[in-house]
Scaffold this active site. Structure first.
Site, PDB file in Angstrom:
ATOM      1  N   GLY A 120       2.732  -1.187   4.466  1.00 15.52           N
ATOM      2  CA  GLY A 120       2.720   0.226   4.106  1.00 15.52           C
ATOM      3  C   GLY A 120       4.138   0.734   3.915  1.00 15.52           C
ATOM      4  O   GLY A 120       4.781   0.488   2.887  1.00 15.52           O
ATOM      5  N   GLY A 121       4.658   1.404   4.944  1.00 16.86           N
ATOM      6  CA  GLY A 121       5.942   2.101   4.882  1.00 16.86           C
ATOM      7  C   GLY A 121       7.073   1.325   4.229  1.00 16.86           C
ATOM      8  O   GLY A 121       7.752   1.850   3.334  1.00 16.86           O
ATOM      9  N   LYS A 160       0.041   4.290  -0.221  1.00 18.28           N
ATOM     10  CA  LYS A 160      -0.627   5.469   0.368  1.00 18.28           C
ATOM     11  C   LYS A 160      -0.384   6.692  -0.528  1.00 18.28           C
ATOM     12  O   LYS A 160      -0.279   6.552  -1.743  1.00 18.28           O
ATOM     13  CB  LYS A 160      -0.162   5.687   1.804  1.00 18.28           C
ATOM     14  CG  LYS A 160      -0.291   4.394   2.628  1.00 18.28           C
ATOM     15  CD  LYS A 160      -0.198   4.599   4.103  1.00 18.28           C
ATOM     16  CE  LYS A 160      -0.330   3.242   4.796  1.00 18.28           C
ATOM     17  NZ  LYS A 160      -0.378   3.334   6.219  1.00 18.28           N
ATOM     18  N   ASN A 189       0.855  -1.185   0.000  1.00 24.72           N
ATOM     19  CA  ASN A 189       0.000   0.000   0.000  1.00 24.72           C
ATOM     20  C   ASN A 189       0.898   1.245   0.000  1.00 24.72           C
ATOM     21  O   ASN A 189       1.509   1.568   1.017  1.00 24.72           O
ATOM     22  CB  ASN A 189      -0.889  -0.044   1.260  1.00 24.72           C
ATOM     23  CG  ASN A 189      -1.755   1.191   1.410  1.00 24.72           C
ATOM     24  OD1 ASN A 189      -1.873   1.995   0.482  1.00 24.72           O
ATOM     25  ND2 ASN A 189      -2.363   1.341   2.582  1.00 24.72           N
ATOM     26  N   GLY A 223       1.734   2.070  11.228  1.00 20.55           N
ATOM     27  CA  GLY A 223       2.708   3.158  11.173  1.00 20.55           C
ATOM     28  C   GLY A 223       3.295   3.562  12.518  1.00 20.55           C
ATOM     29  O   GLY A 223       3.936   4.601  12.628  1.00 20.55           O
ATOM     30  N   GLU A 266      -5.840  -5.399  10.649  1.00 21.23           N
ATOM     31  CA  GLU A 266      -4.879  -4.326  10.914  1.00 21.23           C
ATOM     32  C   GLU A 266      -5.283  -3.589  12.194  1.00 21.23           C
ATOM     33  O   GLU A 266      -6.131  -2.686  12.145  1.00 21.23           O
ATOM     34  CB  GLU A 266      -4.878  -3.311   9.764  1.00 21.23           C
ATOM     35  CG  GLU A 266      -4.401  -3.857   8.455  1.00 21.23           C
ATOM     36  CD  GLU A 266      -3.786  -2.752   7.597  1.00 21.23           C
ATOM     37  OE1 GLU A 266      -2.619  -2.897   7.224  1.00 21.23           O
ATOM     38  OE2 GLU A 266      -4.465  -1.745   7.342  1.00 21.23           O
ATOM     39  N   HIS A 311      -9.852   0.906   5.164  1.00 19.69           N
ATOM     40  CA  HIS A 311      -8.578   1.189   5.824  1.00 19.69           C
ATOM     41  C   HIS A 311      -8.817   2.208   6.942  1.00 19.69           C
ATOM     42  O   HIS A 311      -9.598   3.145   6.772  1.00 19.69           O
ATOM     43  CB  HIS A 311      -7.556   1.725   4.809  1.00 19.69           C
ATOM     44  CG  HIS A 311      -6.165   1.741   5.358  1.00 19.69           C
ATOM     45  ND1 HIS A 311      -5.743   2.692   6.260  1.00 19.69           N
ATOM     46  CD2 HIS A 311      -5.119   0.904   5.172  1.00 19.69           C
ATOM     47  CE1 HIS A 311      -4.482   2.434   6.590  1.00 19.69           C
ATOM     48  NE2 HIS A 311      -4.079   1.357   5.943  1.00 19.69           N
ATOM     49  N   SER A 331       2.939  -2.011  10.725  1.00 17.09           N
ATOM     50  CA  SER A 331       4.340  -1.907  11.145  1.00 17.09           C
ATOM     51  C   SER A 331       5.200  -3.127  10.809  1.00 17.09           C
ATOM     52  O   SER A 331       6.097  -3.498  11.573  1.00 17.09           O
ATOM     53  CB  SER A 331       4.435  -1.602  12.648  1.00 17.09           C
ATOM     54  OG  SER A 331       3.949  -0.306  12.910  1.00 17.09           O
TER      55      SER A 331
HETATM   56  P1  PGA Z   1       2.485   0.335   7.864  1.00 15.19           P
HETATM   57  O1  PGA Z   1       1.056   0.507   7.154  1.00 15.19           O
HETATM   58  O2  PGA Z   1       3.077  -0.934   7.339  1.00 15.19           O
HETATM   59  O3  PGA Z   1       3.267   1.549   7.452  1.00 15.19           O
HETATM   60  O4  PGA Z   1       2.220   0.258   9.327  1.00 15.19           O
HETATM   61  C1  PGA Z   1       0.207  -0.590   6.976  1.00 15.19           C
HETATM   62  C2  PGA Z   1      -1.095  -0.132   6.392  1.00 15.19           C
HETATM   63  O5  PGA Z   1      -1.521   0.996   6.643  1.00 15.19           O
HETATM   64  O6  PGA Z   1      -1.751  -0.878   5.667  1.00 15.19           O
END
Ligand code: PGA
Length: 235
Positions: free
Chosen positions: A221-222, A8, A6, A164, A158, A86, A200
């Site tokens: 995500g990140g 974002k 993702n 994050g 999640e 989300h 995360s």
């Molecule tokens: P993250 O995001 O891996 O940066 O925590 C996950 C997500 O929002 O799907």
């Protein structure tokens, strides 16, 4: 393993093009990778080694809905999957479970698989409300869908407090919660859906998380923004 990346609201057009050029060669056949770029870059992500996912969709059909993107439009860009529910959209755009339900119905109408994100806040976990929160949310998000339609949905667990933040639940907590979600769906409709974990994930905790017996994949995500980091994980 199913891996959803993702992006974002990240990358300029140039960066997105460079990412797309590189990522294809890093994906191996054992994994099914779904890339969800920022919607403006969907036309740039038309490679063959991965599936294309959208980060959002309109709850309406085609027509007078300024700023929205319809399921039909996504389909015309070869989108196969779409994130819904989300926590960032629930929080920033006040998306309720009823709105999410409408979006899921739109997606299914155009044969796009919804990836439904669910998860509790830290307060809800501390108050021992995780299961009731998930149960209520799933009931509304999946309301009015046939058993067959539900069979096309992927669930992403999640926890809001893990997105994050660098805080990841223990494997036991994730396994128990995913087990609960799977059992709930089995009891309701005798269906077995894939359930992912997200929040995360990094190259250090990934190998521990992979040991969870009932997880079918990961929503990242990140870390997914950096090809060098994601490459380690895909290997
Ligand atoms: P993250 O995001 O891996 O940066 O925590 C996950 C997500 O929002 O799907």
């Amino acid at each position: 393993m199913l891996i959803v990346l993702n992006h974002k609201m990240n990358f300029t057009q140039e960066e997105a093009m460079a990412y797309e050029k590189e990522i294809g060669s890093k994906i191996y056949q054992e994994d099914i990778v779904i890339i969800c770029p920022s919607n403006v870059y969907l036309p740039l992500f038309q490679g063959e080694n991965y599936y294309l996912g959208s980060q959002n969709v309109s709850r309406f059909d085609t027509g007078s809905h300024t700023g929205d993107i319809s399921s039909e439009q996504l389909k015309s860009l070869h989108v196969s999957y779409c994130l819904v529910g989300h926590s960032e959209r629930r929080k920033d755009y006040f998306e309720t479970a009823d709105i999410i339900n409408e979006k899921i119905k739109q997606l299914l109408k155009y044969n796009i698989k919804p990836i439904l994100c669910v998860g509790e806040t830290l307060e809800e976990r501390k108050a021992n409300q995780t299961k009731s929160v998930l149960e209520q949310d799933l009931a509304i998000c999946l309301k009015g869908l046939s058993r067959q339609e539900k069979g096309n949905i992927i669930i992403a667990y999640e926890p809001v407090w893990a997105i994050g933040t660098g805080d990841v639940p223990t494997n036991d907590i994730i396994e128990e919660t995913i087990g609960f979600i799977k059992k709930y769906l089995e009891n309701q409709d005798r269906i077995r859906l894939n359930v992912l974990y997200g929040g995360s994930i990094n190259e250090k905790n990934y190998h521990t998380l992979k040991q969870i017996s009932n997880v079918d994949g990961f929503l990242i995500g990140g870390m997914g923004l950096d090809i060098k980091r994601i490459e380690k994980l895909l290997k």
